[in-house]
Design a protein around this motif. Structure first.
Motif, mmCIF file in Angstrom:
data_model
loop_
_atom_site.group_PDB
_atom_site.id
_atom_site.type_symbol
_atom_site.label_atom_id
_atom_site.label_comp_id
_atom_site.label_asym_id
_atom_site.label_seq_id
_atom_site.Cartn_x
_atom_site.Cartn_y
_atom_site.Cartn_z
ATOM 1 N N LEU A 254 46.880 37.363 42.805
ATOM 2 C CA LEU A 254 45.422 37.396 42.689
ATOM 3 C C LEU A 254 44.766 36.593 43.819
ATOM 4 N N ASP B 266 40.651 44.030 39.003
ATOM 5 C CA ASP B 266 41.944 43.345 38.944
ATOM 6 C C ASP B 266 42.134 42.664 37.586
ATOM 7 N N LEU C 70 39.383 40.928 45.994
ATOM 8 C CA LEU C 70 39.535 40.658 44.566
ATOM 9 C C LEU C 70 38.250 41.006 43.847
ATOM 10 N N SER D 54 49.131 45.775 44.222
ATOM 11 C CA SER D 54 49.347 46.179 42.834
ATOM 12 C C SER D 54 49.955 45.025 42.071
ATOM 13 N N PRO E 140 44.977 47.612 48.219
ATOM 14 C CA PRO E 140 45.008 46.461 47.310
ATOM 15 C C PRO E 140 46.402 46.230 46.769
ATOM 16 N N LYS F 269 44.709 38.506 47.092
ATOM 17 C CA LYS F 269 43.621 39.472 47.181
ATOM 18 C C LYS F 269 42.291 38.772 47.423
#
Length: 462
Positions: free
Chosen positions: A422, A435, A431, A6, A4, A425
């Protein structure tokens, strides 16, 4: 699967001034609190969840067609018989009857295909609920950061107004002392008037952004926590675009739903073909008629008639309907496969766009930080030159405008870069609520607004 991304932020943490909020706002709300409220109150998300629950019921409905079912029936009859010649001589009989029938399908290929199809539909509905969950995360984050960005823009305009007002007073004083011309005063006054107009527009932008957030959480937002001034956004991890696009082409929720839609269409072809297949059912029936005895009509005690057997139905010709349905569903399968390919391409294109948005956004932030530093140095140099008479008033005003426009662009670039991360993802199908929690850790409540006056820039010391 790629690790994922960061998420980090490098934005001057600006606590929200009291004059920018509704009178009811007393406490500071962070992103996690706004998210929890949205998850409970957003009607779009609630509608998607209700739709998902409704689609789950297709499985028991399809399974019910394979299970035994029982029907009961009854009737009451009056039988009147008369002589045809004069309609006088006749008789009237009454009859009551009932029956109970059990039917158990044994062979029905279409119903088995419907059961499998219903499982695909239910899985697609689950993905739809997950997709709505991701979209809610993005809508909440976007609305939250839009409010912060609008407030940052307003606050920067107000600081710019103060700087221009101070320059206007200096121009007036210089004119009174004879060191400057009246043109300096007019220039500063015109710039201040333009800022007054821009401030009104900025106030409206703040209100519109707050209304947009209120539409999601069903209440006016309070004071929102700002982003930590010293946090820097890291590059996407993994840093290879190919890993992200490979993930998106497989795990993107729109792609997964399109893949299930193709499977639903495949099963629909099988269902249509089953119109040519025979069906076999076991049936058992019991019943009685009030005027029928065990020795004949109205003769002796009433009888209970019971029948058990197998019923075979073999379709022979239906006017070409089944063949037409097969052709229709074959075309719909082709449509579903084309839509699957389009969904894959869209997922890859979106992933490339958001990956580029993060990487280019990070570069833009660094460039704007450098531009902010040089703009501040330019403003200070022009002010000093104006004081000693080697620069004119318009040079100072232009330097002020450049500095504050750079700051507004810097604030917006940080929010946009965070949103790109965002969305990257989401495009890759990874997502989730964690998150929101991660981004919320970057927020600070009760932080004072960053001082945007020329000469005071905390980001230069980072």
């Amino acid at each position: 699967m790629p690790a994922p991304l960061s998420v980090g932020v490098g934005l001057a943490a600006l606590a929200l001034a009291g004059g920018l909020f509704p009178a009811h706002a007393q406490t500071t709300q962070d992103l996690l609190q706004i998210w929890n409220a949205a998850r409970q109150r957003d009607p779009i998300y609630a509608a998607a969840r209700a739709q998902s629950r409704a689609e789950q019921e297709k499985i028991p409905q399809a399974r019910a067609r394979l299970l035994p079912y029982i029907t009961a029936g009854g009737a009451a009859e009056v039988d009147n018989t008369r002589r045809l010649q004069n309609l006088q001589h006749g008789s009237t009989d009454t009859r009551g009857l009932w029956n109970l029938t059990l039917t158990q399908p044994i062979v029905n290929l279409g119903d088995w295909d419907r059961l499998k199809q219903s499982e695909f539909i239910a899985r697609s509905a689950e993905l739809g609920a997950r997709q709505a969950h991701q979209e809610l995360i993005l809508r909440v984050a976007q609305a939250y950061f839009d409010v912060l960005a609008a407030q940052d823009a307003l606050r920067t305009l107000q600081a710019q107004k103060q700087a221009v007002a101070a320059q206007l007073q200096a121009a007036k004083k210089g004119f009174e002392l004879g060191s400057t011309t009246i043109a300096d005063t007019y220039e500063a006054q015109s710039r201040l008037d333009l800022l007054n107009a821009s401030e009104l527009q900025a106030h409206n932008a703040v209100q519109v952004s707050q209304d947009q957030l209120a539409k999601i959480i069903n209440e006016p937002p309070g004071q929102l926590a700002g982003l930590n001034a010293k946090t820097r956004l890291p590059p996407p991890r993994p840093g290879n675009l190919g890993d992200w696009t490979a993930q998106a082409s497989q795990a993107n929720l729109a792609v997964a739903r399109a893949r299930l839609a193709a499977k639903v269409s495949e099963k629909q072809i099988d269902i249509a073909k089953s119109g040519h297949a025979p069906t076999l059912s076991l049936y058992a029936q019991t019943g009685s008629t009030s005027d029928r005895g065990i020795y004949g009509v109205q003769n002796g005690p009433r009888s209970l008639d019971t029948t058990v057997g197998l019923q075979l139905s073999i379709p022979i010709y239906s006017g070409g309907e089944v063949s037409s349905q097969v052709r229709e569903q074959t075309s719909r399968l082709q449509q579903a496969r084309y839509e699957l390919e389009a969904a894959k391409r869209q997922a890859v294109q979106s992933t490339q766009q958001y990956f580029s948005g993060v990487t280019s956004g990070l570069a833009q932030i660094e460039a704007l930080l450098a531009a902010e530093k040089s703009s501040l140095a330019s403003l200070n140099a022009n002010r000093t030159g104006y004081e000693i008479g080697v620069r004119v008033n318009i040079d100072v005003l232009n330097a002020q405008q450049q500095l504050y426009e750079t700051r507004r662009a810097l604030f917006r670039a940080r929010y946009d870069t965070l949103m790109h991360s965002l969305r990257l993802k989401a495009s890759s199908g990874i997502l989730n609520e964690s998150d929101i929690v991660a981004v919320n850790r970057l927020l600070e409540t009760g932080r004072g607004a960053a001082d945007t006056r020329p000469g005071l820039n905390p980001t230069l010391d980072d």
